[in-house]
Design an enzyme around this catalytic site. Structure first.
Site, PDB file in Angstrom:
ATOM      1  CB  THR A  38      29.515 -12.622 -17.566  1.00  0.00           C
ATOM      2  OG1 THR A  38      30.743 -13.013 -18.148  1.00  0.00           O
ATOM      3  CG2 THR A  38      28.482 -13.705 -17.699  1.00  0.00           C
ATOM      4  CG  ASP A  80      26.228 -20.553 -15.238  1.00  0.00           C
ATOM      5  OD1 ASP A  80      25.459 -21.366 -15.801  1.00  0.00           O
ATOM      6  OD2 ASP A  80      26.045 -19.325 -15.249  1.00  0.00           O
ATOM      7  CG  ASP A  89      21.499 -10.634 -17.380  1.00  0.00           C
ATOM      8  OD1 ASP A  89      20.709 -10.573 -18.351  1.00  0.00           O
ATOM      9  OD2 ASP A  89      22.211 -11.624 -17.141  1.00  0.00           O
TER      10      ASP A  89
END
Ligand SMILES: *[C@@H]1O[C@H](CO)[C@@H](O)[C@H](O)[C@H]1NC(C)=O
Ligand SMILES: *[C@@H]1O[C@H](CO)[C@@H](O)[C@H](O)[C@H]1NC(C)=O
Length: 738
Positions: free
Chosen positions: A321, A34, A325
């Site tokens: 972010t 990223d 996850d």
């Protein structure tokens, strides 16, 4: 023929024996390099922007849901000290460019096994993330090897090949950033092998049909993903009976931003179209697991709520972010840790809640640092946060949907919408032994529990401590409950008569200490029994004559004693059951609901509240409905009965038998209060069959509850607005006529 059979067995056996596979997790999915681009604003068509001056721009930061989850799983598996750790492996496709080596190193550094990963002829997957100063983010994703590196999954690899890849693992974790076809083949193979499949709905917006939903043991969407996935299906509105009540309780846990009914409806739609367990993550509002099986053991709701974990002291939300996850990986790790011995599937509500709790703590840690991979916490840090949260325990009442407050499915199946569990006075099982077989003596608490189990509709047992624990251990009591299909509701203090001059109020400090320690022991017993309530009613804390005690001193002794108990056992709900007067103590230190509320304020602990007893309220000249309203969310327990209210006579009559209108309003106020405990009958049948007496009470409460439900809220508001006496009586008559 026999030789053929043997040959056949020989080929089959090795696979069936593979049940005891080592627990390990395979994360299959994407990996990205990223680039973060801080810009003053998003570019408009045809415009070239330059990066903000003096801003930190980051290139080739490891990311992608697959990689994040693999690294999170690996870090969260690692235990310090003894105990074998679960292993995490990653299956992804590296690109053919320089970024691939950065991503590879990040995985290896974090202990992820990458031996299954492939190398494709396409560039690495990349994310270009523009961030404007207000924090808003816009991104362009280039799929690269994540998208195009899986060609062999279309033709080359057979089902057998894919099964061989998956066979060594006990859980496969997927997301939606690699082709759907690949997920489908991996999930299908795992399903055939009996390997647990978890699918994160995050990533590409894609329809998920019955084919993949059926393969997944856990589908894990967030709120918006749930909305999206369910929009692909058409279905009826809520079908299940009694669900409105359940979700009403859930609603109060979730707060106003999230429509619990809608969440339920969407999950049901997915489950009607093949989905199994659906775990919905709601960020700061917590998470809810909707189990596929909706009706197994008694007292199980199959909807499990876990609040979000509080952030560590002094930290705040920096960047969300990767928090999702982290949550997903942590849930998978915890789930696999619960699979020990030959347990391959975790189904127990308490265990699943533990997994959600661990996941919440991991997710919370991940928001306190910038970036996805850099913010993934180690296991130690997560465990530390959990301990701290337990200590803090500020959301005691909201942490779980309390067992006692939820429906218990009765065999009679006639009360689908009744939300409370019932308990009844254990000592009343000693009454009317003439009704029993001569061999069926009621001598010990074990016998009482056995007799209580015959009460139709009864769900839980409240024990007295130490009274009921002289000749068996709490563990034995718990086993007896299990055998009887009951659970523990609460443990209630009954100080022995050596405390006749006072328990927490005894004039001798040694005796006071002993009483406090005894009170704390009751919490230990509650924990062993599997309940979280301790009710303190002291027969002896008070006095009989003027000048006999120092009121201020007695009061502050109670304040500090309750503070000590509440702090020592933050997971226990401590409640005081006040009483105005009786033959042991003419004036109790805490003698009314108002005084009790004053005590609650001074004790000032989230896990300290009140248990109200109808008879005690009546005896102190109160209207129970008003008292319940006053106590509000500090009402931890309620004891139902009725009485003639002659001074100091605790009649313990059947519920609603003497004061039906007050009984009706009491239940109405419990409903308004969103009361979440169980309903306990503190009655004294004595000359009546105690089984039939309890069943009558249960039926009576259910009837009154239904009557409360039939009352028109607008009419209730109108009456209150006008203080309309006749209107209120007509309302009561109408409700009780039903
Ligand atoms: C924007 O930058 C691109 C890449 O350098 C260049 O080809 C293009 O001409 C630029 N456009 C403008 C309007 O400056
Ligand atoms: C759900 O997750 C996606 C990313 O996977 C995110 O873009 C979206 O904002 C999340 N929705 C909510 C309601 O948090």
């Amino acid at each position: 023929m026999i030789t053929f059979l043997l040959l056949f067995l020989a080929t089959v056996l090795p696979t069936t024996q593979a049940i005891q596979r080592p627990r390990s997790i395979l994360v299959a999915g994407s990996l990205n390099a990223d680039t973060f681009l801080p810009v003053a604003r998003f570019p408009s068509p045809g415009e070239n922007l330059t990066l903000l001056q003096n801003s930190e721009h980051l290139i080739d930061v490891p990311g992608g849901k697959g990689m994040n989850q693999a690294i999170a799983a690996s870090k969260l598996c690692k235990r310090t000290g003894s105990g074998e750790s679960i292993k995490a492996s990653f299956l992804g496709q590296f690109g053919n460019d320089g970024a691939a080596s950065i991503l590879r190193s990040a995985l290896i550094e974090n202990g992820v096994d990458i031996s299954l990963c492939g190398q494709s002829n396409h560039p690495s997957g990349r994310g270009y993330v523009m961030i404007v100063p207000q924090g808003e983010v816009s991104a362009v994703i280039s799929g690269g090897s994540n998208q195009f590196g899986w060609d062999h999954y279309y033709d080359e690899l057979s089902d057998q090949d894919i099964e061989d890849v998956i066979r060594p693992y006990s859980l496969v974790q997927l997301q939606c950033e690699i082709p759907h076809h690949v997920n489908l083949r991996l999930a299908g193979a795992a399903k055939r092998l009996g390997v647990t499949v978890m699918l994160d709905a995050g990533g590409e917006d894609r329809m998920m049909g019955r084919d993949i939903l059926e393969c997944c043991d856990y589908l894990v969407p967030n709120e918006s993903e749930l909305e999206r996935l369910s929009s692909y299906f058409e279905g009826d509105d809520i079908v299940e009976e009694g669900i409105a009540e359940k979700m009403e309780k859930m609603q109060s846990l979730l707060g106003p931003d999230i429509d619990a009914g809608l969440v339920y409806q969407r999950v049901s739609l997915l489950q009607n179209n093949g989905a199994n367990n659906v775990l919905v993550t709601l960020g700061a509002r917590g998470s809810i697991l909707f189990k596929k099986q909706r009706s197994t053991a008694a007292d199980k709701t199959n909807i499990i709520y876990q609040s979000a974990c509080c952030l560590p002291q002094g930290s705040s939300v920096i960047d969300e972010t990767g928090a999702g996850d982290c949550y997903r990986a942590a849930f998978a790790v915890s789930l696999m840790e619960q699979c020990t011995g030959d347990v391959d599937v975790v189904d127990d509500d308490d265990t699943l809640r533990k997994c959600m709790k661990f996941a919440s703590a991991a997710g919370a840690m991940a928001v306190t640092k910038k970036g996805a991979v850099p913010s993934i916490p180690s296991r130690d840090v997560v465990e530390e946060l959990m301990v701290w949260n337990d200590k803090k325990s500020i959301e005691l009442a909201t942490e779980t949907v309390p067992r006692g407050g939820m429906k218990r499915s009765d065999d009679d199946g006639m009360d689908d919408d009744f939300p409370f569990m019932f308990g009844s006075r254990l000592n009343s099982m000693k009454d009317r032994q003439d009704l029993l077989e001569p061999s069926d003596k009621m001598l010990s608490p074990r016998d009482f529990v056995r007799r209580q189990a015959r009460i139709k509709g009864l769900g839980c047992v409240d024990f007295n401590y130490p009274q009921h624990f002289h000749d068996w251990t709490p563990n034995e009591a718990r086993r007896a409950l299990d055998e009887a299909g009951l659970v523990a509701g609460a443990v209630c203090l009954r100080y022995p008569s050596k405390f006749a001059r006072g328990a927490m109020n005894h004039p001798d400090p040694t005796m006071r200490r002993e009483a406090i320690e005894m009170t704390k022991d009751a919490a230990e017993v509650a924990q062993i029994l599997g309940c979280d309530e301790v009710v303190v009613w002291s027969a002896y804390d008070g006095y009989d004559y003027p000048f006999q005690v120092n009121y201020k001193e007695k009061w502050s002794q109670l304040v500090s004693a309750f503070q000590e108990c509440a702090d020592a056992y933050p997971d226990i709900k401590w409640s005081l059951e006040y009483k105005p007067t009786d033959e042991n103590t003419r004036f109790f230190t805490v003698a009314s609901t108002g005084a009790a509320m004053l005590l609650v304020k001074e004790v000032d602990r989230p896990n300290f509240g009140l248990t109200l007893d109808m008879g005690h309220m009546l005896m102190s000249g109160e209207n129970p409905g008003q008292s319940i309203s006053m106590v509000g969310d500090k009402l931890f327990g309620i004891q139902l009965n009725d009485g003639y209210t002659r001074l100091a006579a605790e009649d313990g009559m059947m519920f609603g038998s003497i004061h039906p209108s007050m009984a009706l309003e009491a239940l109405y106020q419990l409903r308004v209060n969103n009361f979440r405990g169980h309903l306990y009958f503190d009655t004294f049948p004595q000359r009546t069959d105690p089984i039939r007496e309890a069943e009558y009470n249960i039926q009576r409460v259910k009837d009154f509850w239904r009557a409360v439900g039939s009352m028109d809220p607008d009419e209730i508001s109108r009456i209150a607005a006008e203080h309309d006496a006749l209107g209120s009586l007509e309302l009561i008559n109408e409700a009780l006529r039903q």
